[in-house]
Design a protein around this motif. Structure first.
Motif, PDB file in Angstrom:
ATOM      1  N   LYS A 125       0.826  -1.220   0.000  1.00 36.54           N
ATOM      2  CA  LYS A 125       0.000   0.000   0.000  1.00 36.54           C
ATOM      3  C   LYS A 125       0.853   1.261   0.000  1.00 36.54           C
ATOM      4  O   LYS A 125       0.437   2.301  -0.505  1.00 36.54           O
ATOM      5  N   ALA A 126       2.062   1.183   0.583  1.00 38.93           N
ATOM      6  CA  ALA A 126       2.921   2.364   0.694  1.00 38.93           C
ATOM      7  C   ALA A 126       3.782   2.588  -0.546  1.00 38.93           C
ATOM      8  O   ALA A 126       4.451   3.615  -0.650  1.00 38.93           O
ATOM      9  N   HIS A 127       3.772   1.636  -1.475  1.00 37.41           N
ATOM     10  CA  HIS A 127       4.609   1.749  -2.672  1.00 37.41           C
ATOM     11  C   HIS A 127       4.362   3.066  -3.401  1.00 37.41           C
ATOM     12  O   HIS A 127       3.228   3.444  -3.644  1.00 37.41           O
ATOM     13  N   ARG A 128       5.445   3.792  -3.693  1.00 42.76           N
ATOM     14  CA  ARG A 128       5.427   5.080  -4.385  1.00 42.76           C
ATOM     15  C   ARG A 128       4.880   6.206  -3.513  1.00 42.76           C
ATOM     16  O   ARG A 128       4.469   7.243  -4.009  1.00 42.76           O
ATOM     17  N   GLY A 129       4.889   5.964  -2.192  1.00 40.66           N
ATOM     18  CA  GLY A 129       4.405   6.992  -1.280  1.00 40.66           C
ATOM     19  C   GLY A 129       5.235   7.067  -0.017  1.00 40.66           C
ATOM     20  O   GLY A 129       6.463   6.974  -0.053  1.00 40.66           O
ATOM     21  N   PHE A 130       4.548   7.211   1.124  1.00 40.96           N
ATOM     22  CA  PHE A 130       5.199   7.388   2.412  1.00 40.96           C
ATOM     23  C   PHE A 130       4.719   6.315   3.380  1.00 40.96           C
ATOM     24  O   PHE A 130       3.526   5.992   3.420  1.00 40.96           O
ATOM     25  N   LEU A 131       5.644   5.773   4.157  1.00 41.40           N
ATOM     26  CA  LEU A 131       5.291   4.851   5.237  1.00 41.40           C
ATOM     27  C   LEU A 131       5.700   5.530   6.537  1.00 41.40           C
ATOM     28  O   LEU A 131       6.885   5.792   6.764  1.00 41.40           O
ATOM     29  N   TYR A 132       4.716   5.818   7.371  1.00 46.20           N
ATOM     30  CA  TYR A 132       4.963   6.574   8.600  1.00 46.20           C
ATOM     31  C   TYR A 132       4.787   5.694   9.829  1.00 46.20           C
ATOM     32  O   TYR A 132       3.781   4.986   9.966  1.00 46.20           O
ATOM     33  N   ILE A 133       5.773   5.740  10.712  1.00 47.38           N
ATOM     34  CA  ILE A 133       5.726   4.949  11.944  1.00 47.38           C
ATOM     35  C   ILE A 133       5.885   5.888  13.133  1.00 47.38           C
ATOM     36  O   ILE A 133       6.975   6.428  13.372  1.00 47.38           O
TER      37      ILE A 133
END
Length: 333
Positions: A125-133
């Protein structure tokens, strides 16, 4: 929930600069943001994702595959239709399992039809975007290890339950945490490209302006967004120009020597410091429209790229940022 405009964020120059550099060149390796609660860590990340233009994806693809890379789409018989979607911004909750992060066998289809199907995880789902933790320092270490490995390679490989699945997973990894609630292991912290320290603003004028803008957003989100649309458009154009110019930005041999000399002077562990400082300085040059990296670009990005890579001396109470500034002064004046 209304997204706060990126250009409307008051202060926090270092954090915004780090996020912009990572957006221009994802190879920098993500951004770790340490700071007090309520200082706009997640707000800034969401705002940047919200300011970016929609991306083109294959209709029906659960992996956000670029239509120009149709041959890499893991979906069977991918559609030829294309649609635009907002830049993905995925929150990774604490307590997430490996299956939820990486993806796993779709048990419902397996039990109902006896068929093996892969259910994509948060990385897809985060591909080509941002993954925030958020509160990444409280996330289980083995999950953080997996995330950093995928972020570095740009690809997710899952081999379990008789399944073998490989799919692209290129994203900007952003972690945030409060140092009072536990520190990240040095080995993991070193894998982040840039490290940012944010503090609660001390200036009364800044605090008042933050209250005004937050209140304006709550009262009339559409009016507030319209007010800052022009400034956010400038940020968007700046990122777009920087991405196109990045490959043409030159890094003179003298700058490479300066970078290596600085990393040696501060005692940075390994060679990730040099590589990250070189990439982030080049991204900053591209953002500022300069044709080549200069010493000023290196000095501007040095604290962000190196402060989390310094060996700790229990007898030295000098902070990492101060040590880097002292080394910059000694080496470059």
């Amino acid at each position: 929930m209304s997204v706060f405009p990126f250009s409307a964020i008051v202060g926090q120059h270092e954090m915004k600069m780090a996020l912009l550099a990572a957006a221009v060149d994802p190879r920098i390796g993500g951004v770790m943001i340490f700071g007090d609660r309520g200082t706009g860590k997640s707000t800034a990340a969401r705002a940047l994702a919200g300011a970016l233009p929609p991306i083109r994806v294959i209709e029906g693809c659960r992996y956000n595959t670029d239509p120009d890379e149709r041959e890499r789409c893991p979906e069977p018989n991918p559609s030829k239709r294309v649609r635009k979607v907002p830049v993905p911004f995925v929150d990774l909750p604490l307590g997430s399992t490996e299956d939820r992060v990486l993806g796993a066998l779709d048990l419902e289809k397996a039990l109902a039809h006896g068929e093996k199907h892969f259910e994509p995880g948060l990385l897809a789902k985060a591909h080509r975007g941002f993954l925030y933790i958020d509160e990444i320092n409280l996330l289980e270490d083995h999950v953080v290890d997996l995330l950093l490995d995928v972020a570095a390679s740009g690809e997710n490989l899952v081999e379990r339950d008789g399944l073998s699945m490989r799919h692209p997973a290129r994203f900007v990894l952003i972690g945030s945490g409060n140092p009072e609630e536990g520190e990240l292991r040095p080995q993991l912290l070193d894998r982040f490209g840039l490290s940012v320290e944010v503090r609660t603003p001390e200036a009364i004028d800044e605090r008042v302006e933050i209250m005004r803008r937050c209140d304006a957003l709550e009262r009339d989100p559409k009016k507030f967004a319209a007010k800052w649309k022009g400034e956010d458009s400038k940020v968007l154009r700046q990122i777009d120009r920087a991405k196109k110019a990045l490959a043409k930005v030159k890094t003179p041999a003298k700058i490479l020597k300066d970078t290596a000399a600085l990393c040696k002077a501060v005692g940075a562990d390994g060679l990730r410091g040099e590589l990250t400082l070189m990439r982030s300085a080049r991204a900053l040059a591209a953002l500022e429209g300069d044709p080549a990296v200069t010493r000023d670009h290196v000095k501007g990005m040095a604290p962000l790229a190196l402060r989390h890579r310094l060996r700790r001396d229990v007898l030295d109470e000098t902070g990492s940022t101060v040590r880097i500034e002292m080394a910059l002064e000694e080496l470059f004046g």
